[in-house]
Design a protein around this motif. Structure first.
Motif, PDB file in Angstrom:
ATOM      1  N   GLY A 167     -20.437  16.201  -1.687  1.00 37.47           N
ATOM      2  CA  GLY A 167     -20.616  16.053  -3.119  1.00 37.47           C
ATOM      3  C   GLY A 167     -21.703  16.946  -3.679  1.00 37.47           C
ATOM      4  O   GLY A 167     -22.625  17.365  -2.974  1.00 37.47           O
ATOM      5  N   ARG A 168     -21.597  17.218  -4.972  1.00 35.46           N
ATOM      6  CA  ARG A 168     -22.622  17.965  -5.700  1.00 35.46           C
ATOM      7  C   ARG A 168     -22.967  17.214  -6.976  1.00 35.46           C
ATOM      8  O   ARG A 168     -22.087  16.804  -7.731  1.00 35.46           O
ATOM      9  CB  ARG A 168     -22.146  19.376  -6.071  1.00 35.46           C
ATOM     10  N   VAL A 169     -24.271  17.047  -7.194  1.00 34.48           N
ATOM     11  CA  VAL A 169     -24.774  16.344  -8.367  1.00 34.48           C
ATOM     12  C   VAL A 169     -25.674  17.306  -9.132  1.00 34.48           C
ATOM     13  O   VAL A 169     -26.677  17.792  -8.589  1.00 34.48           O
ATOM     14  CB  VAL A 169     -25.554  15.080  -7.968  1.00 34.48           C
ATOM     15  N   TRP A 170     -25.325  17.577 -10.385  1.00 32.32           N
ATOM     16  CA  TRP A 170     -26.141  18.444 -11.239  1.00 32.32           C
ATOM     17  C   TRP A 170     -27.131  17.587 -12.006  1.00 32.32           C
ATOM     18  O   TRP A 170     -26.740  16.624 -12.680  1.00 32.32           O
ATOM     19  CB  TRP A 170     -25.254  19.217 -12.217  1.00 32.32           C
ATOM     20  N   VAL A 171     -28.397  17.922 -11.911  1.00 32.85           N
ATOM     21  CA  VAL A 171     -29.461  17.142 -12.547  1.00 32.85           C
ATOM     22  C   VAL A 171     -30.206  18.046 -13.528  1.00 32.85           C
ATOM     23  O   VAL A 171     -30.559  19.186 -13.195  1.00 32.85           O
ATOM     24  CB  VAL A 171     -30.437  16.583 -11.505  1.00 32.85           C
ATOM     25  N   GLU A 172     -30.451  17.521 -14.714  1.00 30.61           N
ATOM     26  CA  GLU A 172     -31.187  18.296 -15.728  1.00 30.61           C
ATOM     27  C   GLU A 172     -32.030  17.356 -16.577  1.00 30.61           C
ATOM     28  O   GLU A 172     -31.525  16.352 -17.089  1.00 30.61           O
ATOM     29  CB  GLU A 172     -30.202  19.048 -16.626  1.00 30.61           C
ATOM     30  N   ALA A 173     -33.311  17.678 -16.705  1.00 30.31           N
ATOM     31  CA  ALA A 173     -34.195  16.958 -17.614  1.00 30.31           C
ATOM     32  C   ALA A 173     -34.286  17.756 -18.909  1.00 30.31           C
ATOM     33  O   ALA A 173     -34.649  18.937 -18.900  1.00 30.31           O
ATOM     34  CB  ALA A 173     -35.574  16.784 -16.995  1.00 30.31           C
ATOM     35  N   ARG A 174     -33.942  17.095 -20.018  1.00 32.06           N
ATOM     36  CA  ARG A 174     -33.917  17.807 -21.297  1.00 32.06           C
ATOM     37  C   ARG A 174     -34.249  16.838 -22.418  1.00 32.06           C
ATOM     38  O   ARG A 174     -33.666  15.751 -22.502  1.00 32.06           O
ATOM     39  CB  ARG A 174     -32.525  18.423 -21.522  1.00 32.06           C
ATOM     40  N   ASP A 175     -35.193  17.238 -23.258  1.00 35.61           N
ATOM     41  CA  ASP A 175     -35.558  16.442 -24.439  1.00 35.61           C
ATOM     42  C   ASP A 175     -35.892  15.002 -24.085  1.00 35.61           C
ATOM     43  O   ASP A 175     -35.490  14.052 -24.770  1.00 35.61           O
ATOM     44  CB  ASP A 175     -34.421  16.470 -25.467  1.00 35.61           C
ATOM     45  N   GLY A 176     -36.625  14.841 -22.980  1.00 36.37           N
ATOM     46  CA  GLY A 176     -37.088  13.517 -22.595  1.00 36.37           C
ATOM     47  C   GLY A 176     -36.074  12.659 -21.869  1.00 36.37           C
ATOM     48  O   GLY A 176     -36.365  11.500 -21.554  1.00 36.37           O
ATOM     49  N   GLU A 177     -34.880  13.203 -21.584  1.00 37.72           N
ATOM     50  CA  GLU A 177     -33.865  12.453 -20.864  1.00 37.72           C
ATOM     51  C   GLU A 177     -33.457  13.198 -19.602  1.00 37.72           C
ATOM     52  O   GLU A 177     -33.507  14.427 -19.545  1.00 37.72           O
ATOM     53  CB  GLU A 177     -32.618  12.226 -21.723  1.00 37.72           C
ATOM     54  N   VAL A 178     -33.046  12.457 -18.588  1.00 34.88           N
ATOM     55  CA  VAL A 178     -32.498  13.037 -17.370  1.00 34.88           C
ATOM     56  C   VAL A 178     -30.989  12.846 -17.392  1.00 34.88           C
ATOM     57  O   VAL A 178     -30.494  11.715 -17.536  1.00 34.88           O
ATOM     58  CB  VAL A 178     -33.101  12.377 -16.114  1.00 34.88           C
ATOM     59  N   TRP A 179     -30.256  13.961 -17.266  1.00 34.46           N
ATOM     60  CA  TRP A 179     -28.796  13.933 -17.254  1.00 34.46           C
ATOM     61  C   TRP A 179     -28.289  14.175 -15.832  1.00 34.46           C
ATOM     62  O   TRP A 179     -28.778  15.067 -15.143  1.00 34.46           O
ATOM     63  CB  TRP A 179     -28.225  14.992 -18.186  1.00 34.46           C
ATOM     64  N   VAL A 180     -27.323  13.377 -15.424  1.00 39.21           N
ATOM     65  CA  VAL A 180     -26.733  13.464 -14.088  1.00 39.21           C
ATOM     66  C   VAL A 180     -25.246  13.735 -14.264  1.00 39.21           C
ATOM     67  O   VAL A 180     -24.527  12.919 -14.875  1.00 39.21           O
ATOM     68  CB  VAL A 180     -26.964  12.167 -13.299  1.00 39.21           C
ATOM     69  N   SER A 181     -24.784  14.868 -13.735  1.00 42.90           N
ATOM     70  CA  SER A 181     -23.418  15.314 -13.997  1.00 42.90           C
ATOM     71  C   SER A 181     -22.685  15.641 -12.707  1.00 42.90           C
ATOM     72  O   SER A 181     -23.305  15.919 -11.672  1.00 42.90           O
ATOM     73  CB  SER A 181     -23.427  16.559 -14.900  1.00 42.90           C
ATOM     74  N   GLY A 182     -21.350  15.641 -12.804  1.00 43.25           N
ATOM     75  CA  GLY A 182     -20.544  16.009 -11.640  1.00 43.25           C
ATOM     76  C   GLY A 182     -19.089  16.177 -12.002  1.00 43.25           C
ATOM     77  O   GLY A 182     -18.617  15.687 -13.036  1.00 43.25           O
TER      78      GLY A 182
END
Length: 279
Positions: free
Chosen positions: A252-267
């Motif tokens: 699996g691959r999990v894309w993680v990004e912190a932006r504008d005070g939130e953490v986004w977890v995508s796949g």
């Protein structure tokens, strides 16, 4: 007979992500029926899509493991949103708004499905007795642990930073010592390996409940909690890719990004089975 999908979450390559069973139009089901079907699927989670009761939500999801219901979980969030959209669901805004026991969760659609990590229900220091239990269960020495903290956004995760990805892969858990623990471990790849495998960190997640023990193929909630902790502490960058599932035959691959005070977890999320189920 209710519409049914089985979805592969966190992988675009068939059978290498985390499987999720999704039952549509589930408002008429009882808790007992949901629990029984979740036990029968024998997957880490099974979800049931219902009409929302919160006016701000597009749909409501009930998330069940083989042993009970969860307030929130990551791969069921992405898989449920994917199934809802594929079945013709229309969000009222740009993002999809999911209602679950943990509250409302935003799910963005591009560049791939991703959820905004909900606030941690428990964070901060792990007490000494629990810390000893965790290191014993992982079979690691206290000196091998760079940091440990609560990263609980619903399931009850404790996060452990082992420094290197190779240390993560070398862990052989002591199943008998796990009892009721849920532990997510993380380590970093060197830059050359990261480029070759397309991932910056390696993650593994272990869970136990009574006599049941398992290692999750790819875990959205654990990756979300680890990211909130370690990005916030400056131990991981604001954007990275995690690999998970290597030890259990997944990739699996999990894309993680912190932006504008939130953490986004995508796949990536793909339907593999579609049909109807008699409950």
């Amino acid at each position: 007979m209710l519409p049914f999908r089985q979805v592969d979450v966190f992988s675009s390559r068939a059978w290498l992500g985390n499987a999720l069973a999704v039952v549509h139009d589930a408002d008429g089901l009882t808790d007992a029926q949901m629990a029984e079907f979740a036990r029968w699927t024998n997957l880490s989670e099974t979800t049931f899509l219902c009409r929302p009761t919160d006016p701000g939500a597009d749909y409501r999801v009930r998330i069940w493991t083989t042993s009970g219901e969860l307030p929130f979980a990551g791969h069921p969030t992405l898989g449920s949103a994917h199934a809802w959209l594929e079945a013709g669901g229309r969000a009222r805004g740009e993002d999809v708004v999911q209602q679950c026991e943990a509250g409302l969760v935003m799910v963005r659609r591009a560049p791939r499905l991703g959820f905004a990590a909900p606030p941690l229900r428990r964070s901060g220091e792990v007490d000494g007795a629990l810390r000893d239990r965790v290191t014993t269960a992982l079979g690691v020495d206290e000196r091998d642990v760079e940091a440990m903290a609560w990263v609980d956004n619903g399931p009850g995760w404790v996060g452990v930073d082992l420094g290197s990805a190779r240390s993560v892969l070398q862990v052989v858990p002591d199943v008998a010592a796990f009892a009721d623990l849920k532990v997510a471990i993380v380590g970093r790849w060197d830059s050359a390996t990261a480029r070759s495998i397309g991932a910056d960190v390696e993650v593994r997640a272990f869970y136990a409940a009574g006599q049941d023990f398992g290692e999750d193929p790819v875990t959205g909630s654990a990756n979300a909690g680890l990211a909130q902790w370690l990005i916030g502490a400056g131990a991981l960058p604001d954007s990275y890719v995690a690999r998970q599932g290597s030890v259990v035959g997944c990739d699996g691959r999990v894309w993680v990004e912190a932006r504008d005070g939130e953490v986004w977890v995508s796949g990536d999320t793909v339907t593999r089975i579609e049909g109807r189920v008699d409950l």
